[in-house]
Design an enzyme around this catalytic site. Structure first.
Site, short mmCIF file in Angstrom:
data_model
loop_
_atom_site.label_atom_id
_atom_site.label_comp_id
_atom_site.label_asym_id
_atom_site.label_seq_id
_atom_site.Cartn_x
_atom_site.Cartn_y
_atom_site.Cartn_z
N LYS A 121 0.85 -1.19 0.00
CA LYS A 121 0.00 0.00 0.00
C LYS A 121 0.88 1.24 0.00
O LYS A 121 1.68 1.45 0.92
CB LYS A 121 -0.89 -0.01 1.24
CG LYS A 121 -1.70 1.26 1.41
CD LYS A 121 -2.75 1.11 2.49
CE LYS A 121 -3.45 2.41 2.78
NZ LYS A 121 -4.53 2.27 3.75
N LYS A 157 -2.22 -1.47 -3.87
CA LYS A 157 -3.11 -0.32 -3.73
C LYS A 157 -2.31 0.96 -3.79
O LYS A 157 -1.32 1.04 -3.07
CB LYS A 157 -3.81 -0.46 -2.37
CG LYS A 157 -4.70 0.69 -2.02
CD LYS A 157 -5.19 0.57 -0.61
CE LYS A 157 -5.88 1.87 -0.26
NZ LYS A 157 -6.18 2.01 1.11
C1 PBG Z 1 -7.45 3.30 5.92
C2 PBG Z 1 -7.72 3.10 4.48
C3 PBG Z 1 -7.56 4.00 3.43
C4 PBG Z 1 -8.06 3.37 2.29
C5 PBG Z 1 -8.47 2.09 2.67
N1 PBG Z 1 -8.25 1.95 4.02
C6 PBG Z 1 -7.07 5.41 3.41
C7 PBG Z 1 -5.69 5.74 3.75
O1 PBG Z 1 -4.83 4.89 3.93
O2 PBG Z 1 -5.45 6.94 3.87
C8 PBG Z 1 -8.15 4.01 0.92
C9 PBG Z 1 -9.22 3.47 0.04
C10 PBG Z 1 -9.63 4.34 -1.09
O3 PBG Z 1 -9.09 5.43 -1.34
O4 PBG Z 1 -10.56 3.93 -1.79
N2 PBG Z 1 -6.20 3.06 6.39
#
Ligand code: PBG
Length: 317
Positions: free
Chosen positions: A189, A242
């Site tokens: 991520k 992601k």
């Molecule tokens: C929380 C989380 C996030 C997303 C999924 N879980 C946001 C972040 O890390 O700031 C993003 C999902 C999306 O943008 O669709 N940790």
């Protein structure tokens, strides 16, 4: 000309004959935002078809989604009250058990496991002043995972990027008798500008600083691969990249190194990009969405998390 590649593109039937990527609705996962204390649905800017919902409204939504053939859901519970370093899973458990009670095993319910929607500072960790307290964070994440499993979650999906979280969650689940509850880890991520609409939806924007001291730097491929490899070693059952479109190059290498299935999360900013282009008359939303899904598949994604899962049937998938 003997070598005319265009020959096999000349009709719909020939294109279908040669198509190499196929997938089914069973491989699409629909996110849901269930928010404590909401009176009415609140649409989310850019996220066509997705709203912040209270529990009864989300139950009605799931019923419609099931009718449309969606069977996989990723729940983001958003508690009404935020605390500094104290976590209470009451609302999340209420939402999970309401879904479980109403739908039994008609669906597979994954629950996003993170702290950013519950903390006043909006970071994915327990902070001592501004510093991450790693051990306390892992403890809270494991506690949340166990609470979600006890309420009836089918799978746990940690999205925080803290070192060691999968191992801690796995141990806690096993100790609690949930040896068969899988972990779908947000394993690779990145720190990204494409999470904007989500942070509004989940009320989880960091109140100071950013997430670059725990999410991966887009320039660091080795780190991106290592994060997924470590999640696999710690016992993650499913891996994920992601944002999806900015991580296409990593999907196959991660699968080859770990032997685990790797999914792609088409994040809020990517999805909203398509919706906003379509709103301006600059693209056809349905066709653009289908195009991106096929590209995830071509890159080797086993499953796709997308806000458009509920449109799949309408798109002929
Ligand atoms: C929380 C989380 C996030 C997303 C999924 N879980 C946001 C972040 O890390 O700031 C993003 C999902 C999306 O943008 O669709 N940790």
């Amino acid at each position: 000309m003997s070598n005319r590649l265009m020959r096999l593109r000349a009709s719909r039937h020939l294109r279908n004959l040669c198509a190499e990527t196929e997938f089914t609705r069973a491989q699409l996962i629909q996110p849901l935002f269930i928010v404590e204390g909401l009176e009415h649905d609140e649409p989310i800017t850019g996220l066509r078809g997705t709203a912040r919902q209270n529990i009864p409204s989300a139950l009605r939504q799931i019923e419609r989604d099931l009718e449309n053939g969606v069977t996989q859901f990723l729940l983001f519970p958003v508690p009404g009250e935020k605390k500094l370093n104290q976590f209470n899973h009451h609302f999340s458990q209420q939402a999970i058990s309401a879904i479980r009670r109403q739908f039994g095993d008609d669906l597979c319910l994954w629950v996003d496991t993170c702290l950013c929607s519950s903390t006043t500072h909006g970071h994915c960790a327990v902070l001592d002043d501004a510093r991450i307290n790693l051990d306390a964070t892992l403890n809270e994440l494991a506690q949340a995972a166990l609470a979600f499993a006890e309420a009836g979650a089918d799978g746990i999906s940690p999205s925080d990027m803290m070192d060691g979280r999968v191992a801690r969650i796995r141990t806690r689940l096993d100790e609690g008798g949930f040896e068969l509850t899988p972990v779908m880890s947000y394993s690779t991520k990145f720190a990204s500008q494409f999470y904007g609409p989500f942070r509004q939806a989940a009320d989880s924007a960091p109140q100071f600083g950013d997430r670059r001291h725990y999410q991966i730097d887009v320039r660091h491929r080795t780190d991106a691969l290592a994060c997924s490899e470590r999640c696999a070693e710690e016992g993650a059952d499913l891996l994920m990249v992601k944002p999806g479109l900015t991580s296409l190059d990593l999907i196959r290498p991660i699968h080859e190194r770990t032997g685990r299935a790797v999914g792609a999360y088409q994040v809020s900013g990517e999805y909203a990009g398509l919706a906003l282009l379509a709103e301006q008359g600059l693209t056809n939303f349905d066709a653009a969405l289908r195009e991106t899904w096929h590209v995830f598949k071509r890159a080797g994604a086993q499953y796709i998390i997308t806000y458009g899962a509920r449109y799949a049937r309408q798109l002929g998938i």
